[in-house]
Design an enzyme around this catalytic site. Structure first.
Site, PDB file in Angstrom:
ATOM      1  N   MET A 251      46.193  31.627  46.532  1.00  0.00           N
ATOM      2  CA  MET A 251      46.978  30.390  46.420  1.00  0.00           C
ATOM      3  C   MET A 251      47.983  30.329  47.575  1.00  0.00           C
ATOM      4  O   MET A 251      48.997  29.647  47.487  1.00  0.00           O
ATOM      5  CB  MET A 251      47.685  30.338  45.067  1.00  0.00           C
ATOM      6  CG  MET A 251      46.700  30.333  43.898  1.00  0.00           C
ATOM      7  SD  MET A 251      47.325  29.564  42.410  1.00  0.00           S
ATOM      8  CE  MET A 251      48.711  30.626  42.035  1.00  0.00           C
ATOM      9  N   GLY A 252      47.724  31.068  48.633  1.00  0.00           N
ATOM     10  CA  GLY A 252      48.590  30.997  49.820  1.00  0.00           C
ATOM     11  C   GLY A 252      49.870  31.799  49.650  1.00  0.00           C
ATOM     12  O   GLY A 252      49.957  32.696  48.810  1.00  0.00           O
TER      13      GLY A 252
ATOM     14  N   GLU B  55      51.684  41.050  52.306  1.00  0.00           N
ATOM     15  CA  GLU B  55      50.819  42.195  52.643  1.00  0.00           C
ATOM     16  C   GLU B  55      49.704  42.408  51.616  1.00  0.00           C
ATOM     17  O   GLU B  55      48.643  42.928  51.949  1.00  0.00           O
ATOM     18  CB  GLU B  55      51.648  43.472  52.796  1.00  0.00           C
ATOM     19  CG  GLU B  55      52.280  43.642  54.168  1.00  0.00           C
ATOM     20  CD  GLU B  55      51.258  43.680  55.321  1.00  0.00           C
ATOM     21  OE1 GLU B  55      50.171  44.277  55.162  1.00  0.00           O
ATOM     22  OE2 GLU B  55      51.549  43.083  56.367  1.00  0.00           O
ATOM     23  N   GLY B  56      49.956  42.039  50.364  1.00  0.00           N
ATOM     24  CA  GLY B  56      48.920  42.181  49.332  1.00  0.00           C
ATOM     25  C   GLY B  56      47.701  41.326  49.672  1.00  0.00           C
ATOM     26  O   GLY B  56      46.556  41.785  49.587  1.00  0.00           O
ATOM     27  N   HIS B  57      47.950  40.073  50.061  1.00  0.00           N
ATOM     28  CA  HIS B  57      46.823  39.207  50.448  1.00  0.00           C
ATOM     29  C   HIS B  57      46.133  39.759  51.697  1.00  0.00           C
ATOM     30  O   HIS B  57      44.907  39.744  51.802  1.00  0.00           O
ATOM     31  CB  HIS B  57      47.318  37.794  50.786  1.00  0.00           C
ATOM     32  CG  HIS B  57      47.915  37.057  49.639  1.00  0.00           C
ATOM     33  ND1 HIS B  57      49.266  36.793  49.540  1.00  0.00           N
ATOM     34  CD2 HIS B  57      47.341  36.526  48.538  1.00  0.00           C
ATOM     35  CE1 HIS B  57      49.494  36.114  48.432  1.00  0.00           C
ATOM     36  NE2 HIS B  57      48.354  35.944  47.803  1.00  0.00           N
TER      37      HIS B  57
ATOM     38  N   GLN C 203      46.002  26.128  36.453  1.00  0.00           N
ATOM     39  CA  GLN C 203      46.414  27.428  35.900  1.00  0.00           C
ATOM     40  C   GLN C 203      47.930  27.523  35.693  1.00  0.00           C
ATOM     41  O   GLN C 203      48.446  28.581  35.356  1.00  0.00           O
ATOM     42  CB  GLN C 203      45.889  28.584  36.753  1.00  0.00           C
ATOM     43  CG  GLN C 203      46.490  28.707  38.135  1.00  0.00           C
ATOM     44  CD  GLN C 203      45.786  29.774  38.965  1.00  0.00           C
ATOM     45  OE1 GLN C 203      44.674  29.572  39.434  1.00  0.00           O
ATOM     46  NE2 GLN C 203      46.417  30.925  39.147  1.00  0.00           N
TER      47      GLN C 203
ATOM     48  N   GLN D 192      44.852  44.247  42.289  1.00  0.00           N
ATOM     49  CA  GLN D 192      45.002  44.889  40.973  1.00  0.00           C
ATOM     50  C   GLN D 192      46.365  44.632  40.339  1.00  0.00           C
ATOM     51  O   GLN D 192      46.566  44.960  39.185  1.00  0.00           O
ATOM     52  CB  GLN D 192      44.783  46.392  41.093  1.00  0.00           C
ATOM     53  CG  GLN D 192      43.333  46.763  40.845  1.00  0.00           C
ATOM     54  CD  GLN D 192      43.078  48.234  41.041  1.00  0.00           C
ATOM     55  OE1 GLN D 192      43.783  48.892  41.796  1.00  0.00           O
ATOM     56  NE2 GLN D 192      42.059  48.739  40.396  1.00  0.00           N
TER      57      GLN D 192
ATOM     58  N   GLN E 291      43.802  39.567  35.160  1.00  0.00           N
ATOM     59  CA  GLN E 291      42.968  38.599  35.888  1.00  0.00           C
ATOM     60  C   GLN E 291      41.698  39.289  36.415  1.00  0.00           C
ATOM     61  O   GLN E 291      40.602  38.737  36.335  1.00  0.00           O
ATOM     62  CB  GLN E 291      43.771  38.000  37.040  1.00  0.00           C
ATOM     63  CG  GLN E 291      42.967  37.121  37.964  1.00  0.00           C
ATOM     64  CD  GLN E 291      43.821  36.360  38.970  1.00  0.00           C
ATOM     65  OE1 GLN E 291      44.360  35.320  38.647  1.00  0.00           O
ATOM     66  NE2 GLN E 291      43.950  36.853  40.186  1.00  0.00           N
TER      67      GLN E 291
ATOM     68  N   SER F 185      54.430  40.081  45.618  1.00  0.00           N
ATOM     69  CA  SER F 185      54.028  38.879  44.894  1.00  0.00           C
ATOM     70  C   SER F 185      54.663  37.681  45.576  1.00  0.00           C
ATOM     71  O   SER F 185      55.804  37.778  46.051  1.00  0.00           O
ATOM     72  CB  SER F 185      54.525  38.973  43.446  1.00  0.00           C
ATOM     73  OG  SER F 185      54.538  37.696  42.849  1.00  0.00           O
TER      74      SER F 185
HETATM   75  O1  PAF Z   1      45.566  35.321  41.939  1.00  0.00           O
HETATM   76  C1  PAF Z   1      45.616  34.168  42.393  1.00  0.00           C
HETATM   77  O2  PAF Z   1      46.214  33.911  43.437  1.00  0.00           O
HETATM   78  C2  PAF Z   1      44.933  33.036  41.647  1.00  0.00           C
HETATM   79  O3  PAF Z   1      45.002  33.225  40.282  1.00  0.00           O
HETATM   80  C3  PAF Z   1      43.486  32.800  42.101  1.00  0.00           C
HETATM   81  C4  PAF Z   1      42.611  34.001  41.787  1.00  0.00           C
HETATM   82  C5  PAF Z   1      43.436  32.509  43.586  1.00  0.00           C
HETATM   83  C6  PAF Z   1      42.878  31.596  41.366  1.00  0.00           C
HETATM   84  O4  PAF Z   1      43.571  30.422  41.650  1.00  0.00           O
END
Ligand code: PAF
Length: 280
Positions: free
Chosen positions: A30-31, A35-37, A61, A148, A153, A185
């Site tokens: 979700m942008g 560093e996690g992404h 969501q 994780q 999720q 986060s």
């Molecule tokens: O973890 C997230 O960023 C979101 O829940 C995801 C998996 C991209 C779904 O919108």
């Protein structure tokens, strides 16, 4: 890096990738990259030929009282970071592309969604499962990468992939932490300087609980109590839940006699933080 905003454009791009017989890794996001992404993207870049990152702040969501409007968004920074890493394509559709008028399909995993995050955020996991199913269907990647930190999720997505026979692998990637232990986060940006100093307490509490388990304490109640006690010493923290659960089914456990996970969620002001530690 190719930036793609439409499903038509994504399909055209993917057909040229498939003609070249390249394997595809998908990193759904979700942008507001941290560093996690970037760890998810690096992992996909190491594992496959073509990495597609989706960037979509998925409205379905978020609950009506949640932070959809103020969720951090910085497209230019995100696309620069992804391009610098070597990501091949960034799929960033508008909501009207993902949910055109008349859209009504909902994917629900009622059992996994009934606890923890799902209990506190009704409808959240239906939104996650539905958007991920759409992304998996569109991209048909060989692998998709999930952090994780969002342990529940990860379990939900693995279950859905198995239940719906998506022909792909879900790769869980370990949580990336700040030097003081706080799990990275996008929502950490909402913490005030005072809240930021207290925020690592969640991980410290889970660590202490995990250490008790490592010293062969088997009672889940005693393990949970260790974390809750530490968190109760900080008056600005409100504990949403601390639970010891089976690492696969996420059913709460009385005894730590198998692979389990300690899950925790707290509130600091208006910000919710979640974290977890796996106990092998
Ligand atoms: O973890 C997230 O960023 C979101 O829940 C995801 C998996 C991209 C779904 O919108």
């Amino acid at each position: 890096m190719r930036v793609i905003n439409t499903i038509h454009g994504l399909r055209a791009y993917l057909s040229s990738i498939r003609e070249q017989r390249m394997t595809v890794g998908l990193v759904p996001t979700m942008g507001a990259f941290h560093e996690g992404h970037l760890a998810l993207m690096r992992r996909s870049l190491e594992n496959g030929d073509c990495t597609i990152v989706s960037l979509f702040v998925n409205p379905t969501q978020f609950g009506p009282k949640e932070d959809f409007e103020k969720y951090p968004r910085d497209f230019n920074r995100d696309s620069q970071l992804a391009a610098d890493l070597g990501v091949h394509a960034l799929f960033a559709p508008p909501a009207s592309e993902m949910y055109p008028e008349g859209f009504q399909t909902n994917i629900s995993l009622p059992k996994i969604s009934s606890r923890y995050e799902g209990e506190i955020r009704p409808g959240h996991f239906d939104g996650v499962a539905t958007v991920c199913a759409k992304l998996f269907n569109l991209v048909q990647p060989q692998r998709a990468y999930f952090g994780q930190k969002d342990y529940q999720q990860c379990v939900l997505i693995q279950r859905m992939v198995s239940d719906l026979n998506f022909n792909m692998e879900i790769v869980p990637v370990p949580t990336v932490r700040e030097p003081d232990g706080l799990a990275m986060s996008s929502r950490n940006a909402f913490l005030s300087p005072e809240e930021r100093t207290v925020a690592p307490d969640l991980y410290l509490a889970l660590r202490q609980a995990a250490e008790l388990a490592e010293q062969r304490e088997r009672s889940a109640a005693a393990i949970k109590e260790r974390a809750i006690h530490l968190l109760s010493e900080e008056p600005t923290i409100k504990v949403d839940y601390i639970e010891v659960a089976d690492a696969e089914s996420l059913e709460p456990c009385d005894l730590v006699d198998r692979s389990t996970v300690i899950l925790g969620a707290i509130r600091l002001g208006s910000t919710r933080l979640i974290d977890n530690i796996l106990l092998k």
